[in-house]
Design a protein around this motif. Structure first.
Motif, short mmCIF file in Angstrom:
data_model
loop_
_atom_site.label_atom_id
_atom_site.label_comp_id
_atom_site.label_asym_id
_atom_site.label_seq_id
_atom_site.Cartn_x
_atom_site.Cartn_y
_atom_site.Cartn_z
N UNK A 65 53.46 85.37 36.29
CA UNK A 65 54.26 85.62 35.23
C UNK A 65 54.30 87.39 34.88
N UNK A 66 53.09 87.61 34.65
CA UNK A 66 53.27 89.03 33.98
C UNK A 66 53.60 90.03 35.23
N UNK A 67 53.52 89.82 36.15
CA UNK A 67 53.97 90.54 37.38
C UNK A 67 55.37 90.68 37.53
N UNK A 68 56.11 89.73 36.96
CA UNK A 68 57.67 89.74 37.44
C UNK A 68 58.44 89.84 36.23
N UNK A 69 57.87 89.84 34.83
CA UNK A 69 58.69 89.88 33.80
C UNK A 69 57.45 90.37 32.39
N UNK A 70 58.15 91.19 31.54
CA UNK A 70 57.48 91.41 30.37
C UNK A 70 58.10 90.72 29.24
N UNK A 71 59.01 89.64 29.31
CA UNK A 71 59.42 88.81 28.28
C UNK A 71 58.29 88.11 27.35
N UNK A 72 58.05 88.50 26.33
CA UNK A 72 56.96 87.86 25.41
C UNK A 72 56.95 86.46 25.44
N UNK A 73 58.28 86.15 25.17
CA UNK A 73 58.61 84.72 24.68
C UNK A 73 58.11 83.72 25.95
N UNK A 74 58.41 84.12 27.28
CA UNK A 74 57.97 83.39 28.53
C UNK A 74 56.60 83.66 28.62
N UNK A 75 56.10 84.77 28.46
CA UNK A 75 54.30 84.91 28.75
C UNK A 75 53.71 84.01 27.87
N UNK A 76 54.09 83.81 26.60
CA UNK A 76 53.34 83.04 25.62
C UNK A 76 53.27 81.49 26.12
N UNK A 77 54.36 81.00 26.71
CA UNK A 77 54.10 79.85 27.38
C UNK A 77 52.85 79.35 28.00
N UNK A 78 52.67 78.22 27.83
CA UNK A 78 51.55 77.51 28.38
C UNK A 78 51.83 77.67 30.11
N UNK A 79 50.68 78.23 30.60
CA UNK A 79 50.80 78.61 32.17
C UNK A 79 50.82 76.99 32.99
N UNK A 80 51.64 76.97 33.70
CA UNK A 80 52.09 75.90 34.52
C UNK A 80 51.01 75.81 35.88
N UNK A 81 51.19 74.67 36.45
CA UNK A 81 50.41 74.91 37.66
C UNK A 81 51.02 75.70 38.84
N UNK A 82 52.25 75.75 38.81
CA UNK A 82 53.13 76.66 39.68
C UNK A 82 52.75 78.09 39.34
N UNK A 83 52.73 78.47 38.23
CA UNK A 83 52.46 79.73 37.73
C UNK A 83 50.91 80.24 38.15
N UNK A 85 49.22 78.83 40.46
CA UNK A 85 48.89 78.59 41.97
C UNK A 85 49.52 80.28 42.54
N UNK A 86 50.57 80.53 41.96
CA UNK A 86 51.16 81.79 42.58
C UNK A 86 50.50 82.97 42.36
N UNK A 87 49.61 82.94 40.98
CA UNK A 87 49.01 84.03 40.48
C UNK A 87 47.57 84.08 41.50
N UNK A 88 46.96 82.91 41.96
CA UNK A 88 46.19 82.93 42.51
C UNK A 88 46.42 83.49 44.17
N UNK A 89 47.29 83.12 44.46
CA UNK A 89 47.93 83.56 45.77
C UNK A 89 48.34 85.25 45.85
N UNK A 90 48.86 85.57 44.73
CA UNK A 90 49.28 87.06 44.57
C UNK A 90 48.16 87.90 44.00
N UNK A 91 47.08 87.16 43.39
CA UNK A 91 45.94 87.89 43.12
C UNK A 91 46.12 88.62 41.68
N UNK A 92 47.15 88.09 40.81
CA UNK A 92 47.49 88.43 39.67
C UNK A 92 46.82 87.38 38.73
#
Length: 218
Positions: A65-83, A85-92
């Motif tokens: 999520x930090x690679x696609x948005x800077x919205x603090x409200x969304x970033x503060x949400x608990x990291x989901x499994x999808x977020x 997994x995509x972070x592992x694949x995108x190396x973010x």
């Protein structure tokens, strides 16, 4: 089909990140001190964080999520499994602050005396470890082997970014490569692929290169 695949991946990832020994009870939160290194056992690895006080933990976690948005409200949400997994694949990833409960993700929390400390690694002042963790908050590059949650906490706590889990994996991989029985197995599989698929550049090259590489490395 895609929905079913997504559901399956979500369940597999949930198992990998939450399964922990059932007989391990988490210590009482009042036993944590600012700067403590906390550990959560997973199925295949351990997850680490630095306790900041007031029930908060700083930890490095894969997160797209930090690679696609800077919205603090969304970033503060608990990291989901999808977020995740995509972070592992995108190396973010992001170094973020979560509650002890969200950090544990359903597993038990241990107060960790890291092997680096027992091996003579210089443990920094706990307050300095917490301050280092706070200075690193935000989006960071991620690598499963070379820049993970253990590298983050060991740098904060000991001034040396190391992952003993990575080192153990590399030792296991080294012993696997050096085992000459695997050379014979790779050669046999190469011959079987040639027999089943016929001789072509797509089959002959791997059948020769893989055993030769293993032989030279053993």
């Amino acid at each position: 089909m895609l929905d079913a695949l997504g559901y399956l991946l979500d369940k597999v990832l949930l198992f990998l990140v939450t399964c922990a020994p059932a007989d391990v009870a988490p210590p009482l939160e009042r036993t944590y001190r600012r700067g403590d290194l906390l550990e959560v056992p997973r199925t295949l690895f351990k997850h680490f964080g630095i306790y900041l006080g007031d029930g908060r933990v700083a930890h490095l976690i894969p997160d797209i999520l930090p690679a696609v948005t800077s919205d603090a409200r969304h970033l503060r949400c608990k990291v989901s499994n999808t977020r995740l997994l995509l972070g592992v694949l995108s190396k973010r990833a992001s170094v973020r602050v979560d509650s002890v409960e969200d950090f544990a993700y359903g597993a038990s929390v241990r107060l960790n005396a890291h092997d680096m400390e027992s091996a003579g690694g210089g443990c920094r002042d706990a307050e300095e470890a917490a301050r280092r963790a706070e200075r690193l908050l935000g989006s960071v590059p991620y690598s499963l082997l070379w820049n993970n949650c253990e590298h983050f906490v060991t740098w904060c706590r000991y001034g040396d970014a190391r992952s003993l889990q990575t080192e153990q994996f590399c030792q296991w991989l080294k012993s696997l490569i050096r085992d000459q029985r695997n050379v014979a197995l790779a050669a046999l599989l190469g011959l079987l692929s040639l027999a089943c698929s016929g001789v072509s550049s797509g089959t002959a090259l791997p059948a020769l290169v893989v055993p030769l590489t293993l032989w030279m490395a053993s």
